[in-house]
Scaffold this active site. Structure first.
Site, PDB file in Angstrom:
ATOM      1  N   LEU A   1       0.987  -1.002  -0.108  1.00 35.72           N
ATOM      2  CA  LEU A   1       0.513   0.214  -0.428  1.00 35.72           C
ATOM      3  C   LEU A   1       0.737   1.461   0.511  1.00 35.72           C
ATOM      4  O   LEU A   1       1.387   1.656   1.206  1.00 35.72           O
ATOM      5  CB  LEU A   1      -1.355   0.118   0.943  1.00 35.72           C
ATOM      6  N   ASP A   2       1.084   1.864  -1.005  1.00 31.92           N
ATOM      7  CA  ASP A   2       2.261   3.068  -1.719  1.00 31.92           C
ATOM      8  C   ASP A   2       1.852   4.192  -1.065  1.00 31.92           C
ATOM      9  O   ASP A   2       0.552   5.010  -0.758  1.00 31.92           O
ATOM     10  CB  ASP A   2       2.211   2.985  -2.636  1.00 31.92           C
ATOM     11  N   ALA A   3       2.316   4.599   0.499  1.00 32.26           N
ATOM     12  CA  ALA A   3       2.143   6.002   0.156  1.00 32.26           C
ATOM     13  C   ALA A   3       0.896   6.602   1.449  1.00 32.26           C
ATOM     14  O   ALA A   3      -0.255   7.274   1.333  1.00 32.26           O
ATOM     15  CB  ALA A   3       2.607   7.112  -0.488  1.00 32.26           C
TER      16      ALA A   3
END
Length: 586
Positions: free
Chosen positions: A241-243
């Site tokens: 789960l990016d950023a």
């Protein structure tokens, strides 16, 4: 007796009630819950076994290669096919998982400004190539959940004021007080955008080509659940789960790590693990250590978190020859409870983040670290601090060059120091991730920095397959030597039950030049003392300081040489690591 589906619906409703507590929704929590369950592929008519709580979907045999889809190129061949060939030729015996960094159509940030989440970038290959890799390796994919490209169809519809995406993006007024908002960049937060309804100011946490979603709109959540379902169908089993820390915005707050963000992660875990029980969710939260740890929740949020403090602390240790800060941090880290673990890495496609070292390294140490990396050819990326001043946010450098010397300058120990760094990481509690350019000992790519004008490009080299094969065939090249040594470390590691990601870990006190810790298997049958000389001088260890049990036989797994409890001491050469294990009885 209440059905499993009804219980699950109630659980999802609870998540939604927390997320949308102060948001007026166009539909009920129950209707939205049932829509999300249907989207992820769950229905009232199927058997839905509850996921096992505190169950580990990983063992000591798990290790992840981190790579772009086109890190290796070959004339006339789609890069994903070349990558698959490389993985099967060079990695399959030691690395069972691969994280392919965003492989979707994009407009900037080397993939993290996604134009279309549902397609594979045709310059890389297609979904068939992705599924083939997922057949041979456990596949990890990014879910770029905070923002998308300003060139996406969704944002075009936002500008036009009609169609899917027209209400997907977060806007704010420049007249509002946004001074508390935490930013990882120095660009203006708000982007002026002329739309069919007039001028809008779109929230952009990272860049003006990366426009932030508005998760107050449940259609955004529904869309991402649909995206996750598609990725599951194409073989993805690890989700990054990016950023995600920036996902929920609320004017008047710092807009990072808000409770609604944590609850979205809990909701996604509930949906995903009921749909596919062996999935691992990893949150990418490049933030101070204490805040990062919060994303494990009570074994109900992320299965794993990036151990972002490890890279700056470990590099600092090896260039100073002093492990004081690394030991202090390791002693402060709580053991990950079953069902959660750490994702350990030293190098990545980004760089050495410095925010996770805040409060762990003194300001003077950070200054020395930054200056040393610049002396080794590194670049520095900056952010605006709370008082408006620029502050070093990230060091951009290839790890092999980062460890070419110490604060005194370059020296002859670069190879040994580099392997020592990975021996330390591979012994630690957690799942290891190895960046492809570490596995291949790739150096700084100044040409890519010049061509792209982006500091991060320094560690995003693109190998030509034929040239790489030549280098790996030469026993004298650094690329051959490192790949061989890394393979040997990984082979040893995966055979030791004491290196299970959740096996017991205890930090040893052996002075500032020896970094040591003890691992014990979950069944308590195997113990391993991990001892590394992190200095450029030989170091003596008195065996009484590590207390080898005299009734056991002991062996250095690295050299296969016996270690006798009756010995008074052992000597470690500069940057040598020993993994001293007891031998099974009988």
């Amino acid at each position: 007796m209440q059905s499993t589906y009804n219980q699950l619906t109630e659980l999802v409703e609870h998540h939604l009630a927390v997320i949308y507590n102060d948001v007026e929704l166009p539909l009920s929590y129950q209707a939205l819950a049932q829509d999300l369950l249907s989207t992820i592929g769950l229905s009232e008519n199927q058997d839905i076994p509850p996921p096992l709580r505190h169950h580990n979907n990983w063992t000591q045999q798990d290790a992840v290669l981190i790579t772009y889809g086109d890190s290796i190129e070959e004339a006339g061949v789609k890069p994903l096919k070349t990558l698959h060939k490389f993985l099967n030729e060079r990695c399959i015996d030691n690395l069972n998982s691969v994280h392919i960094l965003p492989f979707f159509p994009y407009s900037s940030d080397d993939g993290f400004s996604v134009i279309d989440y549902s397609s594979v970038n045709e310059s890389l290959g297609d979904w068939v190539d992705i599924k083939r890799i997922a057949t041979d390796f456990r596949l990890m994919s990014d879910v770029v959940i905070n923002h998308c490209s300003a060139r996406s169809a969704w944002f075009d519809n936002f500008i036009k004021g009609e169609g899917l995406g027209s209400d997907f993006f977060y806007t704010a007024s420049p007249d509002e007080d946004l001074s508390n908002v935490v930013r990882p960049r120095t660009s203006p937060l708000l982007r002026e955008t002329e739309t069919a309804t007039g001028m809008q100011h779109v929230w952009c946490t990272f860049s003006h080509d990366q426009v932030d979603f508005d998760f107050r709109n449940p259609k955004v959540l529904q869309t991402f659940v649909s995206i996750i379902r598609q990725y599951l169908d194409n073989g993805v089993r690890l989700f990054r789960l990016d950023a995600v820390a920036f996902l929920w915005k609320k004017i008047g707050t710092n807009c990072i790590n808000l409770e609604q963000t944590h609850e979205v992660v809990r909701l996604l875990r509930t949906l995903i693990e009921h749909a596919q029980s062996d999935v691992i969710i990893i949150t990418e939260t490049n933030i101070p250590n204490r805040e990062n740890l919060a994303y494990l929740g009570n074994a109900n949020e992320a299965h794993a978190i990036y151990n972002f403090s490890l890279p700056p602390l470990l590099v600092n240790t090896l260039i100073t020859g002093d492990c004081h800060y690394l030991k202090s941090w390791l002693m402060s880290m709580p053991p990950a409870q079953n069902g959660t673990t750490y994702f350990n890495f030293i190098a990545s496609h980004d760089g050495i983040g410095l925010r996770p070292a805040e409060g762990l390294l003194a300001d003077e140490e950070l200054t020395v670290l930054v200056n040393t990396m610049q002396n080794f050819g590194g670049r520095v990326s900056w952010r605006a601090s709370e008082n408006g001043q620029q502050k070093a946010y990230e060091i951009n450098i290839a790890l092999y060059d980062a460890l070419q010397g110490t604060t005194k300058g370059t020296d002859k120990w670069g190879f040994q120091r580099f392997i020592c760094a990975h021996a330390i990481m591979l012994g630690l509690e957690g799942i290891p991730g190895i960046y492809i350019h570490s596995l291949l000992a790739t150096g700084n790519d100044y040409e890519r920095v010049k061509n792209t004008s982006h500091n991060r490009a320094i560690n995003r080299h693109k190998w030509q397959y034929g040239e790489l094969q030549e280098q790996l065939a030469s026993p004298y090249s650094q690329h051959h030597r490192v790949l061989k040594a890394m393979g040997e470390l990984l082979t040893i590691r995966r055979r030791q039950v004491a290196f299970h990601p959740n096996a017991t870990q205890f930090t040893l006190q052996l002075g500032n030049h020896i970094f040591g810790f003890w691992r014990q298997s979950i069944d308590r049958r195997q113990s391993i003392f991990c001892l590394s000389n992190i200095s450029d001088e030989p170091q003596e260890i008195h065996l009484s300081d590590i207390n080898l049990v005299g009734t056991d036989q002991w062996l250095d797994l690295m050299t296969q040489q016996p270690i006798y409890a009756s010995q008074s001491s052992i000597v470690l050469a500069p940057y040598q690591t020993m993994w001293i294990s007891n031998l099974p009885k009988g």
